[in-house]
Write a protein that holds these residues in place. Sequence first.
Motif, PDB file in Angstrom:
ATOM      1  N   ILE A  38       7.007  39.427   0.724  1.00 30.62           N
ATOM      2  CA  ILE A  38       6.405  39.543  -0.505  1.00 30.62           C
ATOM      3  C   ILE A  38       5.672  37.909  -0.929  1.00 30.62           C
ATOM      4  O   ILE A  38       4.782  37.985  -1.300  1.00 30.62           O
ATOM      5  CB  ILE A  38       7.250  40.120  -1.686  1.00 30.62           C
ATOM      6  CG1 ILE A  38       7.481  41.800  -1.520  1.00 30.62           C
ATOM      7  CG2 ILE A  38       6.869  39.824  -3.022  1.00 30.62           C
ATOM      8  CD1 ILE A  38       8.461  42.445  -2.287  1.00 30.62           C
ATOM      9  N   SER A  39       6.568  37.208  -0.408  1.00 27.18           N
ATOM     10  CA  SER A  39       6.321  35.864  -0.973  1.00 27.18           C
ATOM     11  C   SER A  39       5.001  35.487  -0.014  1.00 27.18           C
ATOM     12  O   SER A  39       4.148  34.752  -0.503  1.00 27.18           O
ATOM     13  CB  SER A  39       7.445  34.819  -0.619  1.00 27.18           C
ATOM     14  OG  SER A  39       7.790  34.753   0.608  1.00 27.18           O
ATOM     15  N   ILE A  42       1.939  37.312  -1.360  1.00 29.83           N
ATOM     16  CA  ILE A  42       1.433  36.604  -2.698  1.00 29.83           C
ATOM     17  C   ILE A  42       0.793  35.156  -2.664  1.00 29.83           C
ATOM     18  O   ILE A  42      -0.096  35.077  -3.194  1.00 29.83           O
ATOM     19  CB  ILE A  42       2.681  36.533  -3.564  1.00 29.83           C
ATOM     20  CG1 ILE A  42       3.146  37.913  -4.234  1.00 29.83           C
ATOM     21  CG2 ILE A  42       2.229  35.626  -4.994  1.00 29.83           C
ATOM     22  CD1 ILE A  42       4.369  37.973  -5.081  1.00 29.83           C
ATOM     23  N   SER A  43       1.430  34.566  -1.672  1.00 32.85           N
ATOM     24  CA  SER A  43       0.885  33.036  -1.464  1.00 32.85           C
ATOM     25  C   SER A  43      -0.563  33.184  -0.660  1.00 32.85           C
ATOM     26  O   SER A  43      -1.396  32.469  -0.898  1.00 32.85           O
ATOM     27  CB  SER A  43       1.759  32.330  -0.591  1.00 32.85           C
ATOM     28  OG  SER A  43       1.949  32.802   0.832  1.00 32.85           O
ATOM     29  N   GLN A  45      -2.704  35.791  -1.307  1.00 31.49           N
ATOM     30  CA  GLN A  45      -3.609  36.103  -2.299  1.00 31.49           C
ATOM     31  C   GLN A  45      -3.910  34.890  -3.106  1.00 31.49           C
ATOM     32  O   GLN A  45      -5.067  34.753  -3.376  1.00 31.49           O
ATOM     33  CB  GLN A  45      -3.057  37.303  -3.276  1.00 31.49           C
ATOM     34  CG  GLN A  45      -3.035  38.668  -2.514  1.00 31.49           C
ATOM     35  CD  GLN A  45      -2.327  39.566  -3.362  1.00 31.49           C
ATOM     36  OE1 GLN A  45      -1.407  39.203  -4.279  1.00 31.49           O
ATOM     37  NE2 GLN A  45      -2.423  40.978  -3.133  1.00 31.49           N
ATOM     38  N   VAL A  46      -2.777  34.038  -3.368  1.00 32.94           N
ATOM     39  CA  VAL A  46      -3.161  32.993  -4.203  1.00 32.94           C
ATOM     40  C   VAL A  46      -4.069  31.948  -3.754  1.00 32.94           C
ATOM     41  O   VAL A  46      -5.102  31.409  -4.331  1.00 32.94           O
ATOM     42  CB  VAL A  46      -1.671  32.066  -4.841  1.00 32.94           C
ATOM     43  CG1 VAL A  46      -1.874  30.900  -5.238  1.00 32.94           C
ATOM     44  CG2 VAL A  46      -0.970  33.106  -5.566  1.00 32.94           C
TER      45      VAL A  46
END
Length: 91
Positions: A38-39, A42-43, A45-46
């Motif tokens: 998940i991290s 998300i990173s 996508q960021v």
Amino acid sequence: MYTYESFVTDGTFTFLVWLSKALQGFLNGFTVMAVALISIIISGQVIFFEAILADELGTGGGSGFWMFLVIVILGTVSPIIYFMRHREAGS
């Protein structure tokens, strides 16, 4: 030293000690893999959206890439370390 002395026991925050003991049984291989995956997602996508904003605003966005690489490295190494320690403890 602290305003509320009931939060501190022998110089350690009592809640942090309690939290680590409470999460001891919850931490398993699935949890480690899920948090790492998940991290990383998300990173990713960021950094994608940061690149779009940097392109639109004409600014340089170089630091996010290095943070993404660190998150990918930590997200890859943490399950490996967990499973190595878990294998050693089981043997």
